[in-house]
Design a protein around this motif. Sequence first.
Motif, PDB file in Angstrom:
ATOM      1  N   GLU A  54      43.923  20.823  28.558  1.00 38.87           N
ATOM      2  CA  GLU A  54      43.654  19.604  27.782  1.00 38.87           C
ATOM      3  C   GLU A  54      42.610  19.839  26.698  1.00 38.87           C
ATOM      4  O   GLU A  54      42.719  19.284  25.604  1.00 38.87           O
ATOM      5  CB  GLU A  54      43.281  18.437  28.700  1.00 38.87           C
ATOM      6  CG  GLU A  54      44.454  17.923  29.513  1.00 38.87           C
ATOM      7  CD  GLU A  54      45.722  17.694  28.681  1.00 38.87           C
ATOM      8  OE1 GLU A  54      45.652  17.013  27.632  1.00 38.87           O
ATOM      9  OE2 GLU A  54      46.788  18.206  29.070  1.00 38.87           O
ATOM     10  N   THR A 111      53.268  23.600  29.573  1.00 41.52           N
ATOM     11  CA  THR A 111      53.745  22.415  28.847  1.00 41.52           C
ATOM     12  C   THR A 111      55.264  22.337  28.752  1.00 41.52           C
ATOM     13  O   THR A 111      55.806  21.275  28.456  1.00 41.52           O
ATOM     14  CB  THR A 111      53.194  22.377  27.406  1.00 41.52           C
ATOM     15  OG1 THR A 111      53.780  23.456  26.661  1.00 41.52           O
ATOM     16  CG2 THR A 111      51.681  22.460  27.388  1.00 41.52           C
ATOM     17  N   ARG A 128      44.411  21.775  24.030  1.00 48.09           N
ATOM     18  CA  ARG A 128      45.300  20.854  23.312  1.00 48.09           C
ATOM     19  C   ARG A 128      44.498  19.991  22.320  1.00 48.09           C
ATOM     20  O   ARG A 128      44.911  19.813  21.180  1.00 48.09           O
ATOM     21  CB  ARG A 128      46.046  19.955  24.299  1.00 48.09           C
ATOM     22  CG  ARG A 128      47.042  19.004  23.639  1.00 48.09           C
ATOM     23  CD  ARG A 128      47.623  18.011  24.611  1.00 48.09           C
ATOM     24  NE  ARG A 128      48.351  18.592  25.707  1.00 48.09           N
ATOM     25  CZ  ARG A 128      49.634  18.964  25.666  1.00 48.09           C
ATOM     26  NH1 ARG A 128      50.325  18.805  24.573  1.00 48.09           N
ATOM     27  NH2 ARG A 128      50.215  19.458  26.735  1.00 48.09           N
ATOM     28  N   ARG A 129      43.340  19.486  22.750  1.00 53.08           N
ATOM     29  CA  ARG A 129      42.501  18.666  21.859  1.00 53.08           C
ATOM     30  C   ARG A 129      42.027  19.468  20.649  1.00 53.08           C
ATOM     31  O   ARG A 129      42.037  18.975  19.519  1.00 53.08           O
ATOM     32  CB  ARG A 129      41.294  18.111  22.619  1.00 53.08           C
ATOM     33  CG  ARG A 129      41.514  16.719  23.163  1.00 53.08           C
ATOM     34  CD  ARG A 129      40.215  16.083  23.656  1.00 53.08           C
ATOM     35  NE  ARG A 129      39.573  16.797  24.746  1.00 53.08           N
ATOM     36  CZ  ARG A 129      39.946  16.722  26.019  1.00 53.08           C
ATOM     37  NH1 ARG A 129      40.962  15.961  26.370  1.00 53.08           N
ATOM     38  NH2 ARG A 129      39.308  17.398  26.950  1.00 53.08           N
TER      39      ARG A 129
END
Length: 147
Positions: A73, A123, A76-77
């Motif tokens: 995460e 993912t 991804r950010r």
Amino acid sequence: MEPIRLATCTYQEFAPHMGIPVRTTAGHPRFSLPYQLAGHARLITPTRELLKINARDAYEFSYRRLLNGNGLENIRRELATIAAASGSDGPLVLLCFDRFDKLRPPNDWCHRRMAAAYWTELTGEEVPELGAKPMSDQTPPPTLFDF
């Protein structure tokens, strides 16, 4: 969360029509680029200590530990922030120096492909390689006996 489109390539083979160029290397290119980098994906950049490891298995184990420690995460950010700042809707192209068409097995690997595999595993989103294919994936040239 909306998927982030990713691809991989080398600094040398990248062209702006491919997408948004993103640095994933510990060092800057020591040659001038005919394009501007959109950002640096620090959370998937290998450490200088990692770069000292020459064995693929040991490198991949340590690199995946780094990726897991940084967290999907957070990665991804960081990538979404780079994509948004670029103002483009193209894929983020994760760049490094290793040209697969110049490397022969067992040394035809690098962190960008390991990062791509990690991303796909977690993912389900494919990450294509835009550079030349590894020597091991290329059809060998014909010999005199093939005619």
